[in-house]
Design a protein around this motif. Structure first.
Motif, short mmCIF file in Angstrom:
data_model
loop_
_atom_site.label_atom_id
_atom_site.label_comp_id
_atom_site.label_asym_id
_atom_site.label_seq_id
_atom_site.Cartn_x
_atom_site.Cartn_y
_atom_site.Cartn_z
N GLN A 1 2.71 -138.37 60.21
CA GLN A 1 3.74 -139.35 59.61
C GLN A 1 3.32 -140.11 59.24
O GLN A 1 3.15 -141.30 60.02
N LEU A 2 3.46 -141.01 57.98
CA LEU A 2 3.22 -142.71 57.75
C LEU A 2 4.41 -143.38 57.01
O LEU A 2 4.73 -142.68 56.68
N VAL A 3 5.05 -144.57 57.92
CA VAL A 3 5.90 -144.69 57.00
C VAL A 3 5.38 -146.42 56.32
O VAL A 3 4.69 -146.68 57.72
N GLU A 4 6.06 -146.84 55.99
CA GLU A 4 5.59 -148.14 55.39
C GLU A 4 6.94 -149.20 54.86
O GLU A 4 8.00 -148.45 55.35
N SER A 5 6.42 -150.62 55.33
CA SER A 5 7.85 -151.34 54.55
C SER A 5 6.74 -152.98 54.12
O SER A 5 5.60 -152.98 54.51
N GLY B 1 -9.83 -139.22 63.25
CA GLY B 1 -11.24 -138.51 62.96
C GLY B 1 -10.63 -138.63 61.28
O GLY B 1 -11.08 -137.90 60.71
N LEU B 2 -9.77 -139.63 60.59
CA LEU B 2 -9.62 -139.42 59.49
C LEU B 2 -9.70 -140.90 59.91
O LEU B 2 -8.90 -142.06 59.86
N ASN B 3 -10.97 -141.09 58.65
CA ASN B 3 -11.67 -142.62 58.65
C ASN B 3 -11.18 -142.85 57.95
O ASN B 3 -11.47 -144.29 57.94
N CYS B 4 -10.14 -142.78 56.94
CA CYS B 4 -10.70 -143.61 55.53
C CYS B 4 -8.61 -144.24 54.97
O CYS B 4 -7.97 -143.31 55.07
N MET B 5 -8.27 -145.66 55.55
CA MET B 5 -7.20 -146.18 55.60
C MET B 5 -6.85 -146.58 54.42
O MET B 5 -7.73 -147.28 54.06
N ALA B 6 -5.37 -146.44 53.34
CA ALA B 6 -5.78 -146.87 52.03
C ALA B 6 -4.38 -147.25 51.83
O ALA B 6 -3.52 -147.08 52.50
N TRP B 7 -4.39 -147.98 50.65
CA TRP B 7 -2.94 -148.70 49.91
C TRP B 7 -2.90 -147.66 48.15
O TRP B 7 -4.29 -148.03 48.12
N VAL B 8 -2.09 -146.97 48.13
CA VAL B 8 -1.78 -146.63 46.11
C VAL B 8 -1.38 -146.89 46.07
O VAL B 8 0.37 -146.72 47.14
N ARG B 9 -1.36 -146.87 44.23
CA ARG B 9 0.43 -147.29 43.76
C ARG B 9 0.46 -146.11 42.90
O ARG B 9 -0.76 -145.57 42.27
N GLN B 10 1.30 -146.56 42.31
CA GLN B 10 2.33 -145.47 41.33
C GLN B 10 2.79 -146.40 40.09
O GLN B 10 4.20 -146.60 40.89
N ALA B 11 2.57 -146.72 39.38
CA ALA B 11 3.19 -147.65 37.95
C ALA B 11 3.86 -146.84 37.38
O ALA B 11 3.40 -146.16 37.32
N CYS C 1 0.74 -145.82 51.70
CA CYS C 1 0.36 -145.71 52.23
C CYS C 1 -0.31 -144.35 52.86
O CYS C 1 0.32 -143.40 52.53
N ALA C 2 -1.91 -144.26 53.06
CA ALA C 2 -2.48 -142.89 52.72
C ALA C 2 -3.53 -143.14 53.71
O ALA C 2 -4.22 -143.90 54.07
N LEU C 3 -4.02 -141.88 53.94
CA LEU C 3 -5.35 -141.07 54.36
C LEU C 3 -6.19 -140.72 54.59
O LEU C 3 -5.76 -138.99 53.94
N ALA C 4 -7.48 -140.41 54.81
CA ALA C 4 -8.14 -139.41 54.06
C ALA C 4 -9.27 -139.43 55.09
O ALA C 4 -9.37 -140.45 55.96
N PRO C 5 -9.17 -137.67 55.13
CA PRO C 5 -10.47 -138.12 56.53
C PRO C 5 -12.18 -138.20 56.06
O PRO C 5 -12.41 -138.18 54.67
N VAL C 6 -13.06 -137.83 57.18
CA VAL C 6 -14.14 -138.49 57.10
C VAL C 6 -14.37 -139.96 56.11
O VAL C 6 -15.11 -140.91 57.27
N TYR C 7 -14.51 -140.23 55.15
CA TYR C 7 -14.87 -141.44 54.56
C TYR C 7 -13.91 -141.21 53.11
O TYR C 7 -13.54 -140.50 52.28
N ASP D 1 -8.86 -141.01 42.42
CA ASP D 1 -8.83 -139.97 43.27
C ASP D 1 -8.12 -139.68 43.73
O ASP D 1 -8.85 -139.77 45.20
N VAL D 2 -7.57 -139.69 43.97
CA VAL D 2 -5.67 -139.42 45.01
C VAL D 2 -6.09 -138.65 45.56
O VAL D 2 -4.81 -138.38 46.47
N GLY D 3 -6.56 -137.49 45.45
CA GLY D 3 -7.14 -135.84 46.04
C GLY D 3 -7.84 -136.09 47.33
O GLY D 3 -7.72 -135.11 47.99
N GLN D 4 -7.95 -137.43 47.37
CA GLN D 4 -9.27 -137.22 48.54
C GLN D 4 -7.87 -137.21 49.90
O GLN D 4 -8.56 -137.80 50.82
N TYR D 5 -7.19 -137.64 49.53
CA TYR D 5 -5.63 -138.37 51.15
C TYR D 5 -5.24 -137.31 51.11
O TYR D 5 -4.21 -136.27 50.61
N ASP D 6 -5.25 -136.50 52.65
CA ASP D 6 -4.85 -135.93 53.25
C ASP D 6 -3.27 -136.06 54.15
O ASP D 6 -2.43 -135.04 53.50
N TYR D 7 -2.74 -136.89 53.63
CA TYR D 7 -1.52 -137.46 54.35
C TYR D 7 -0.78 -139.00 53.60
O TYR D 7 -1.94 -139.72 53.41
#
Length: 124
Positions: A3-7, A30-40, A95-101, A108-114
């Motif tokens: 679970q991810l919780v933003e503030s 094992g989830l190696n990419c931490m990200a921020w994603v926005r939707q305007a 916020c989002a997490l992607a595996p591997v890299y 490519d927002v499909g790269q984020y699993d969580y």
């Protein structure tokens, strides 16, 4: 179960700053990419910052030099410092997490699993 919780979202005038935080719970090794994603409003989601487990950061040109992503692996947290905000930065930030890299294509927002639920940022 991850679970991810933003503030940290809110309303700010153009030129102002905001700091977003994300806290992860569950097993994220094992989830190696931490990200921020926005939707305007009226636009597709797009990544605005990546940081990998080695601390390497990348940004799209639209935010480069204004946004800074950082992380605290001990607390499973990562952050987005946003400076010199523009009205075009308005949107829901997840916020989002992607595996591997982290893939280099920020569209490519499909790269984020969580995903987190998001926090609203409004710049006027």
């Amino acid at each position: 179960h991850v679970q991810l919780v933003e503030s940290g979202g809110g309303s700010v005038q153009a030129g102002g700053s905001l700091r977003l935080s994300c806290v992860a719970s569950g097993y994220i090794n094992g989830l190696n990419c931490m990200a921020w994603v926005r939707q305007a409003p009226g636009k597709e989601r797009e990544g605005v910052a990546h940081i990998n487990t080695e601390g390497r950061t990348t940004y799209p040109d639209s935010v480069k030099g204004r946004f800074t992503i950082s992380r605290d692996t001990n607390s499973k947290s990562w952050f987005l410092e946003m400076d010199n905000l523009e009205p075009e930065d308005t949107g829901m930030y997840h916020c989002a997490l992607a595996p591997v890299y982290c893939r280099t294509d920020f569209r490519d927002v499909g790269q984020y699993d969580y995903w987190g639920q998001g926090t609203q940022v409004t710049v006027s």
